[in-house]
Design an enzyme around this catalytic site. Sequence first.
Site, short mmCIF file in Angstrom:
data_model
loop_
_atom_site.label_atom_id
_atom_site.label_comp_id
_atom_site.label_asym_id
_atom_site.label_seq_id
_atom_site.Cartn_x
_atom_site.Cartn_y
_atom_site.Cartn_z
N HIS B 12 77.57 15.10 29.39
CA HIS B 12 77.55 14.12 28.28
C HIS B 12 78.77 14.27 27.36
O HIS B 12 78.69 13.96 26.17
CB HIS B 12 76.24 14.27 27.49
CG HIS B 12 76.03 15.62 26.86
ND1 HIS B 12 74.82 16.24 26.78
CD2 HIS B 12 76.90 16.48 26.27
CE1 HIS B 12 74.93 17.41 26.18
NE2 HIS B 12 76.19 17.57 25.85
N HIS B 59 74.19 17.82 18.55
CA HIS B 59 75.37 18.63 18.23
C HIS B 59 75.71 18.54 16.75
O HIS B 59 76.86 18.36 16.38
CB HIS B 59 76.58 18.17 19.04
CG HIS B 59 76.39 18.22 20.53
ND1 HIS B 59 75.55 17.39 21.21
CD2 HIS B 59 76.97 19.02 21.48
CE1 HIS B 59 75.61 17.67 22.51
NE2 HIS B 59 76.45 18.64 22.69
N HIS B 192 80.84 25.43 30.45
CA HIS B 192 81.92 25.21 29.50
C HIS B 192 81.72 26.06 28.26
O HIS B 192 80.61 26.47 27.95
CB HIS B 192 82.10 23.73 29.14
CG HIS B 192 80.96 23.04 28.45
ND1 HIS B 192 79.68 22.97 28.96
CD2 HIS B 192 80.92 22.36 27.27
CE1 HIS B 192 78.90 22.26 28.14
NE2 HIS B 192 79.63 21.89 27.09
N GLU B 239 73.53 24.52 28.17
CA GLU B 239 72.91 23.20 28.30
C GLU B 239 72.20 23.01 29.64
O GLU B 239 71.47 22.03 29.83
CB GLU B 239 73.96 22.09 28.10
CG GLU B 239 74.42 22.00 26.65
CD GLU B 239 75.63 21.10 26.46
OE1 GLU B 239 75.94 20.76 25.30
OE2 GLU B 239 76.28 20.70 27.46
#
Lengths: 118, 279
Positions: B12, B59, B192, B239
């Site tokens: 995303h 976030h 990441h 995530e």
Amino acid sequence: MAAKLVKVDDIPGTYPYDGKLAIKGYALNKMCYSFNDAANRAEFVRDEDAYCAKFGLNAEQRDAIRKRDVLALLAAGGNVYYLAKFAGIFGLGVQDIGAQQTGMTLEAFKAKLKAAGN
Amino acid sequence: MARIVGGICTSHIPAIGNAIARGLQNDPYWQPFFQSYPPVREWLERVKPDVAVMVYNDHGLNFFLDKMPTFAIGAAAEYQNADEGWGLPTLPPYPGDPALSWHIIEQLVNEEFDITSCQEMRVDHAFTVPIALLWPGTQRRVRTVPVAVNTVQHPLPTPNRCFRLGQALGRAIGSYPEDLRVVVLGTGGLSHQLDGERAGFINKDFDLECLEKIVNDPEALTKYTIHDLVRLAGTQGVELIMWLVMRGALSTRVRQVHRHYHIPVSNTAAGLLLLENAA
């Protein structure tokens, strides 16, 4: 069986954001959270000192904001998700802040990411 | 009765939204990423889900550190995005399904998952980018139920807890009396890291292992701790827990319809997976 609690000291260059950091960085993050709104970003740009004072940043946090220094902001309790909104004021994305934190040029940082796919 | 027609996992990354806005789908950097989506869009056009349950992580748009729920579910008639501090375009609201939201909240709490219900909830790129990828343009009228999992502030829910939440979510959807076709999305990942001197960390071997195991042996992934995921997948690679919620909602045996993996999109290894419950 209960999972182990997060330890922050055994992954180099990695600082899982825990309660200790959340206490330390509350004022700094609250200011950065405010940057979700364009009017607040404009107010910061108009008078950075006054805006930082309004949120009660300590000297370490104020200095790290002044220097736009991401590692120093993290050390001062900044959370990367809120700091990203501070970086956004200057048009900086996650690759720019990645390059800064690793001491690489943006091009070298991008090349490193690309090489991870080989 | 409502029925889960399938599950989709997708990255995303905010840069994807910018690339869509600027029409860069055929740009050499972006083409290898975007070319993996048409088969999933074709599947969606065929299956026509009424509702998308969106499992994602906020976030720092809707939630601040003053109140940080581990699991929060939207129960609003519509959800609005925002510019997130970066000048992202403000889009028309996304329609919700409050009756289904409340049914899910009631069922999950009854199964002893402590849910924060939200009648107002701003949705960020982790919600809007997958919808832009999967329901482009005006087709995004699918109704939504946002399920937000905390990844901002540790302690995060364990991978095992997230998988069990997904299983309860699947039972909750399956017990809803209205005839609805429901697709469950898990957004985020794969490996990441944005912060610290290890920024830019990507672990292809681990991602490929996750893509295998999420299909046929998701229980193996529930053995990891959050700390393991930080080490193996990066601070934001955690995530993966969104993918585990999605997988838990599907049946024990699933069929992989589509899969893609690409490095890099911005700082991230991008993954895409489409699963159907096995007959």
